[in-house]
Design a protein around this motif. Sequence first.
Motif, PDB file in Angstrom:
ATOM      1  N   UNK A  36      26.126  37.706 -67.625  1.00 35.72           N
ATOM      2  CA  UNK A  36      25.391  38.729 -66.875  1.00 35.72           C
ATOM      3  C   UNK A  36      24.305  39.362 -67.746  1.00 35.72           C
ATOM      4  N   UNK A  37      24.626  39.622 -68.991  1.00 34.30           N
ATOM      5  CA  UNK A  37      23.630  40.200 -69.904  1.00 34.30           C
ATOM      6  C   UNK A  37      22.484  39.223 -70.148  1.00 34.30           C
ATOM      7  N   UNK A  38      22.812  37.963 -70.323  1.00 33.93           N
ATOM      8  CA  UNK A  38      21.778  36.954 -70.535  1.00 33.93           C
ATOM      9  C   UNK A  38      20.872  36.847 -69.316  1.00 33.93           C
ATOM     10  N   UNK A  39      21.445  36.998 -68.148  1.00 36.78           N
ATOM     11  CA  UNK A  39      20.699  36.859 -66.885  1.00 36.78           C
ATOM     12  C   UNK A  39      20.111  38.194 -66.431  1.00 36.78           C
ATOM     13  N   UNK A  40      20.365  39.256 -67.240  1.00 37.36           N
ATOM     14  CA  UNK A  40      19.893  40.612 -66.936  1.00 37.36           C
ATOM     15  C   UNK A  40      20.415  41.113 -65.590  1.00 37.36           C
ATOM     16  N   UNK A  41      21.693  40.810 -65.337  1.00 37.58           N
ATOM     17  CA  UNK A  41      22.384  41.293 -64.145  1.00 37.58           C
ATOM     18  C   UNK A  41      23.073  42.594 -64.536  1.00 37.58           C
ATOM     19  N   UNK A  42      22.811  43.641 -63.773  1.00 38.25           N
ATOM     20  CA  UNK A  42      23.377  44.949 -64.098  1.00 38.25           C
ATOM     21  C   UNK A  42      24.831  45.049 -63.651  1.00 38.25           C
ATOM     22  N   UNK A  43      25.644  45.708 -64.473  1.00 38.31           N
ATOM     23  CA  UNK A  43      27.038  45.985 -64.160  1.00 38.31           C
ATOM     24  C   UNK A  43      27.457  47.189 -64.984  1.00 38.31           C
ATOM     25  N   UNK A  44      28.590  47.781 -64.628  1.00 38.57           N
ATOM     26  CA  UNK A  44      29.102  48.883 -65.431  1.00 38.57           C
ATOM     27  C   UNK A  44      30.562  48.627 -65.773  1.00 38.57           C
ATOM     28  N   UNK A  45      31.196  49.569 -66.429  1.00 41.07           N
ATOM     29  CA  UNK A  45      32.564  49.358 -66.907  1.00 41.07           C
ATOM     30  C   UNK A  45      33.573  49.207 -65.768  1.00 41.07           C
ATOM     31  N   UNK A  46      33.221  49.630 -64.573  1.00 39.56           N
ATOM     32  CA  UNK A  46      34.134  49.536 -63.428  1.00 39.56           C
ATOM     33  C   UNK A  46      33.897  48.271 -62.592  1.00 39.56           C
ATOM     34  N   UNK A  47      32.923  47.457 -62.978  1.00 45.86           N
ATOM     35  CA  UNK A  47      32.624  46.236 -62.237  1.00 45.86           C
ATOM     36  C   UNK A  47      33.778  45.258 -62.397  1.00 45.86           C
TER      37      UNK A  47
ATOM     38  N   UNK B  18      30.024  37.467 -57.963  1.00 41.52           N
ATOM     39  CA  UNK B  18      29.101  37.573 -56.834  1.00 41.52           C
ATOM     40  C   UNK B  18      27.677  37.885 -57.319  1.00 41.52           C
ATOM     41  N   UNK B  19      27.561  38.811 -58.253  1.00 34.53           N
ATOM     42  CA  UNK B  19      26.248  39.190 -58.780  1.00 34.53           C
ATOM     43  C   UNK B  19      25.593  38.014 -59.503  1.00 34.53           C
ATOM     44  N   UNK B  20      26.361  37.258 -60.268  1.00 40.11           N
ATOM     45  CA  UNK B  20      25.804  36.093 -60.972  1.00 40.11           C
ATOM     46  C   UNK B  20      25.372  35.017 -60.013  1.00 40.11           C
ATOM     47  N   UNK B  21      26.150  34.782 -58.973  1.00 37.73           N
ATOM     48  CA  UNK B  21      25.769  33.777 -57.984  1.00 37.73           C
ATOM     49  C   UNK B  21      24.491  34.193 -57.254  1.00 37.73           C
ATOM     50  N   UNK B  22      24.359  35.453 -56.950  1.00 34.59           N
ATOM     51  CA  UNK B  22      23.160  35.949 -56.277  1.00 34.59           C
ATOM     52  C   UNK B  22      21.946  35.920 -57.196  1.00 34.59           C
ATOM     53  N   UNK B  23      22.150  36.139 -58.474  1.00 32.16           N
ATOM     54  CA  UNK B  23      21.050  36.158 -59.437  1.00 32.16           C
ATOM     55  C   UNK B  23      20.467  34.774 -59.631  1.00 32.16           C
ATOM     56  N   UNK B  24      21.241  33.746 -59.434  1.00 29.19           N
ATOM     57  CA  UNK B  24      20.771  32.369 -59.617  1.00 29.19           C
ATOM     58  C   UNK B  24      19.714  31.987 -58.595  1.00 29.19           C
ATOM     59  N   UNK B  25      19.785  32.569 -57.443  1.00 30.01           N
ATOM     60  CA  UNK B  25      18.907  32.169 -56.338  1.00 30.01           C
ATOM     61  C   UNK B  25      17.506  32.693 -56.485  1.00 30.01           C
TER      62      UNK B  25
END
Length: 108
Positions: free
Chosen positions: A83-94, A101-108
């Motif tokens: 997620x960090x490499x892909x610059x996908x935001x998340x927090x400690x509660x993710x 889900x966020x990584x799959x969406x970021x790929x598109x």
Amino acid sequence: MEDKQYVAVEYFRDMEDENTEYDFGTIYPREGVDVPEERIQSLLTGKNRRNKKMIMEIKRLDPKLSKEEELEALKVDELKELAEQKEVEYDSKTTKPQLIKALLEAKE
């Protein structure tokens, strides 16, 4: 190297492998290609032309798995690194499912 498997965490074109393109989430190296350990290390550590970590080691995966199943096989820490490499935001509660889900969406 046979017992290890790697996945691209950044898009790159491998100049040492006939300019083969590796997109985020692509298994590295492509099937049938032997890569010198020095090349693996340069891509793992960021000691390469782009000064970026381009691949990370993962558990050996079944090639028949979907992208979602591949991500599901990773540990939360590994998902966070992707997620960090892909610059996908998340927090400690993710949660793990939310990261996937966020990584799959970021790929598109």
